[in-house]
Design a protein around this motif. Structure first.
Motif, PDB file in Angstrom:
ATOM      1  N   GLU A 152      36.853  42.414  40.772  1.00  0.00           N
ATOM      2  CA  GLU A 152      37.867  41.494  40.256  1.00  0.00           C
ATOM      3  C   GLU A 152      38.555  40.700  41.362  1.00  0.00           C
ATOM      4  O   GLU A 152      39.107  39.637  41.106  1.00  0.00           O
ATOM      5  CB  GLU A 152      38.882  42.253  39.406  1.00  0.00           C
ATOM      6  CG  GLU A 152      38.280  42.758  38.103  1.00  0.00           C
ATOM      7  CD  GLU A 152      39.279  43.449  37.188  1.00  0.00           C
ATOM      8  OE1 GLU A 152      40.455  43.655  37.588  1.00  0.00           O
ATOM      9  OE2 GLU A 152      38.889  43.782  36.052  1.00  0.00           O
ATOM     10  N   ALA A 153      38.459  41.180  42.599  1.00  0.00           N
ATOM     11  CA  ALA A 153      39.022  40.455  43.736  1.00  0.00           C
ATOM     12  C   ALA A 153      38.017  39.457  44.312  1.00  0.00           C
ATOM     13  O   ALA A 153      38.341  38.705  45.220  1.00  0.00           O
ATOM     14  CB  ALA A 153      39.451  41.443  44.823  1.00  0.00           C
ATOM     15  N   ARG A 157      41.143  41.906  26.505  1.00  0.00           N
ATOM     16  CA  ARG A 157      40.623  42.952  25.622  1.00  0.00           C
ATOM     17  C   ARG A 157      41.505  44.197  25.643  1.00  0.00           C
ATOM     18  O   ARG A 157      41.182  45.205  25.036  1.00  0.00           O
ATOM     19  CB  ARG A 157      39.191  43.296  26.037  1.00  0.00           C
ATOM     20  CG  ARG A 157      38.202  42.203  25.674  1.00  0.00           C
ATOM     21  CD  ARG A 157      36.873  42.381  26.399  1.00  0.00           C
ATOM     22  NE  ARG A 157      35.863  41.430  25.943  1.00  0.00           N
ATOM     23  CZ  ARG A 157      35.800  40.156  26.303  1.00  0.00           C
ATOM     24  NH1 ARG A 157      36.713  39.654  27.123  1.00  0.00           N
ATOM     25  NH2 ARG A 157      34.861  39.370  25.834  1.00  0.00           N
ATOM     26  N   LYS A 158      42.589  44.106  26.414  1.00  0.00           N
ATOM     27  CA  LYS A 158      43.555  45.199  26.539  1.00  0.00           C
ATOM     28  C   LYS A 158      42.898  46.491  27.028  1.00  0.00           C
ATOM     29  O   LYS A 158      43.180  47.579  26.549  1.00  0.00           O
ATOM     30  CB  LYS A 158      44.306  45.420  25.225  1.00  0.00           C
ATOM     31  CG  LYS A 158      45.081  44.183  24.787  1.00  0.00           C
ATOM     32  CD  LYS A 158      45.881  44.422  23.556  1.00  0.00           C
ATOM     33  CE  LYS A 158      46.654  43.266  23.040  1.00  0.00           C
ATOM     34  NZ  LYS A 158      46.677  42.007  23.651  1.00  0.00           N
ATOM     35  N   GLU A 159      42.023  46.331  28.005  1.00  0.00           N
ATOM     36  CA  GLU A 159      41.325  47.468  28.608  1.00  0.00           C
ATOM     37  C   GLU A 159      41.966  47.773  29.964  1.00  0.00           C
ATOM     38  O   GLU A 159      42.255  46.862  30.739  1.00  0.00           O
ATOM     39  CB  GLU A 159      39.844  47.140  28.824  1.00  0.00           C
ATOM     40  CG  GLU A 159      39.063  46.928  27.557  1.00  0.00           C
ATOM     41  CD  GLU A 159      38.457  48.211  27.006  1.00  0.00           C
ATOM     42  OE1 GLU A 159      38.643  49.293  27.607  1.00  0.00           O
ATOM     43  OE2 GLU A 159      37.785  48.103  25.968  1.00  0.00           O
ATOM     44  N   SER A 160      42.149  49.045  30.262  1.00  0.00           N
ATOM     45  CA  SER A 160      42.667  49.445  31.567  1.00  0.00           C
ATOM     46  C   SER A 160      41.542  49.399  32.593  1.00  0.00           C
ATOM     47  O   SER A 160      40.352  49.385  32.242  1.00  0.00           O
ATOM     48  CB  SER A 160      43.235  50.863  31.504  1.00  0.00           C
ATOM     49  OG  SER A 160      42.180  51.796  31.311  1.00  0.00           O
ATOM     50  N   LEU A 161      41.942  49.388  33.855  1.00  0.00           N
ATOM     51  CA  LEU A 161      40.940  49.447  34.923  1.00  0.00           C
ATOM     52  C   LEU A 161      40.074  50.690  34.754  1.00  0.00           C
ATOM     53  O   LEU A 161      38.851  50.630  34.889  1.00  0.00           O
ATOM     54  CB  LEU A 161      41.623  49.473  36.293  1.00  0.00           C
ATOM     55  CG  LEU A 161      42.123  48.145  36.850  1.00  0.00           C
ATOM     56  CD1 LEU A 161      43.045  48.377  38.033  1.00  0.00           C
ATOM     57  CD2 LEU A 161      40.963  47.262  37.254  1.00  0.00           C
ATOM     58  N   LYS A 162      40.711  51.816  34.464  1.00  0.00           N
ATOM     59  CA  LYS A 162      39.993  53.086  34.349  1.00  0.00           C
ATOM     60  C   LYS A 162      38.969  53.045  33.212  1.00  0.00           C
ATOM     61  O   LYS A 162      37.805  53.408  33.397  1.00  0.00           O
ATOM     62  CB  LYS A 162      40.980  54.230  34.128  1.00  0.00           C
ATOM     63  CG  LYS A 162      40.326  55.584  34.079  1.00  0.00           C
ATOM     64  CD  LYS A 162      41.355  56.684  33.907  1.00  0.00           C
ATOM     65  CE  LYS A 162      40.667  58.036  33.809  1.00  0.00           C
ATOM     66  NZ  LYS A 162      41.624  59.105  33.584  1.00  0.00           N
ATOM     67  N   THR A 163      39.372  52.569  32.056  1.00  0.00           N
ATOM     68  CA  THR A 163      38.468  52.513  30.899  1.00  0.00           C
ATOM     69  C   THR A 163      37.315  51.548  31.159  1.00  0.00           C
ATOM     70  O   THR A 163      36.159  51.851  30.879  1.00  0.00           O
ATOM     71  CB  THR A 163      39.241  52.086  29.637  1.00  0.00           C
ATOM     72  OG1 THR A 163      40.310  52.998  29.429  1.00  0.00           O
ATOM     73  CG2 THR A 163      38.354  52.062  28.420  1.00  0.00           C
ATOM     74  N   ALA A 220      38.609  39.726  35.360  1.00  0.00           N
ATOM     75  CA  ALA A 220      39.863  40.471  35.182  1.00  0.00           C
ATOM     76  C   ALA A 220      40.603  39.970  33.945  1.00  0.00           C
ATOM     77  O   ALA A 220      41.114  40.770  33.147  1.00  0.00           O
ATOM     78  CB  ALA A 220      40.739  40.339  36.429  1.00  0.00           C
ATOM     79  N   VAL A 221      40.645  38.664  33.768  1.00  0.00           N
ATOM     80  CA  VAL A 221      41.299  38.090  32.585  1.00  0.00           C
ATOM     81  C   VAL A 221      40.585  38.560  31.317  1.00  0.00           C
ATOM     82  O   VAL A 221      41.236  38.939  30.333  1.00  0.00           O
ATOM     83  CB  VAL A 221      41.326  36.547  32.661  1.00  0.00           C
ATOM     84  CG1 VAL A 221      41.727  35.931  31.329  1.00  0.00           C
ATOM     85  CG2 VAL A 221      42.264  36.092  33.766  1.00  0.00           C
ATOM     86  N   ALA A 222      39.266  38.574  31.333  1.00  0.00           N
ATOM     87  CA  ALA A 222      38.499  39.025  30.165  1.00  0.00           C
ATOM     88  C   ALA A 222      38.838  40.477  29.828  1.00  0.00           C
ATOM     89  O   ALA A 222      39.007  40.831  28.659  1.00  0.00           O
ATOM     90  CB  ALA A 222      37.001  38.878  30.425  1.00  0.00           C
ATOM     91  N   ARG A 223      38.956  41.304  30.869  1.00  0.00           N
ATOM     92  CA  ARG A 223      39.311  42.719  30.644  1.00  0.00           C
ATOM     93  C   ARG A 223      40.716  42.838  30.078  1.00  0.00           C
ATOM     94  O   ARG A 223      40.944  43.559  29.087  1.00  0.00           O
ATOM     95  CB  ARG A 223      39.216  43.491  31.973  1.00  0.00           C
ATOM     96  CG  ARG A 223      39.670  44.944  31.864  1.00  0.00           C
ATOM     97  CD  ARG A 223      39.601  45.658  33.194  1.00  0.00           C
ATOM     98  NE  ARG A 223      40.397  45.050  34.245  1.00  0.00           N
ATOM     99  CZ  ARG A 223      41.718  45.189  34.381  1.00  0.00           C
ATOM    100  NH1 ARG A 223      42.421  45.899  33.505  1.00  0.00           N
ATOM    101  NH2 ARG A 223      42.360  44.610  35.383  1.00  0.00           N
ATOM    102  N   LEU A 224      41.644  42.102  30.650  1.00  0.00           N
ATOM    103  CA  LEU A 224      43.033  42.167  30.194  1.00  0.00           C
ATOM    104  C   LEU A 224      43.197  41.627  28.773  1.00  0.00           C
ATOM    105  O   LEU A 224      43.976  42.177  27.984  1.00  0.00           O
ATOM    106  CB  LEU A 224      43.943  41.411  31.167  1.00  0.00           C
ATOM    107  CG  LEU A 224      44.069  42.056  32.548  1.00  0.00           C
ATOM    108  CD1 LEU A 224      44.753  41.108  33.523  1.00  0.00           C
ATOM    109  CD2 LEU A 224      44.811  43.384  32.454  1.00  0.00           C
TER     110      LEU A 224
END
Length: 122
Positions: free
Chosen positions: A55-56, A33-39, A27-31
């Motif tokens: 992510e949970a 990268r400024k990526e939304s859950l949907k993307t 989740a941190v890696a996604r955030l």
């Protein structure tokens, strides 16, 4: 609600914690990268709820989905090393015990052969 597989019900606490940490790290890696859950879910080919479960740290998320998430952050190369035989400490210890037992057996057989030779000469 679907019934949990027995293997998931018996998941060791340390393993469950490791999965939760992996999910949080993803989740941190996604955030970062400024990526939304949907993307991110679209890039992975999964639904948003599946990504949220990943992510949970949900242990029922398939390994292929975990591998895809690791691929997105360029960490999938580590997968090939996770269960490599040269890192299997339990099997290595079994091999050492087996070699030690074989060594003792051979040493005993050798000692018995020497004693038999001495006895035959004497």
């Amino acid at each position: 609600m679907p019934k949990l597989a027995r293997a998931l019900q018996q998941l060791p606490p340390a393993t469950a914690a490791a999965l939760e940490k992996l999910g949080a790290d993803l989740a941190v890696a996604r955030l970062r990268r400024k990526e939304s859950l949907k993307t991110w879910a679209q890039r992975m080919g999964v639904s948003v709820p599946t990504l949220q479960r990943l992510e949970a740290g949900d242990p029922s998320v398939g390994i292929g989905i975990v591998a895809t998430a690791l691929w997105l952050i360029q960490r999938d190369g580590e997968l090939g090393k996770l269960a490599a035989p040269e890192h299997d400490q339990g099997a290595i210890e079994m091999d050492v015990r087996k070699a030690e037992a074989l060594g003792r057996t051979r040493a005993l057989a050798s000692a018995e052969a020497r004693a038999y030779k001495r006895q035959a000469k004497g």
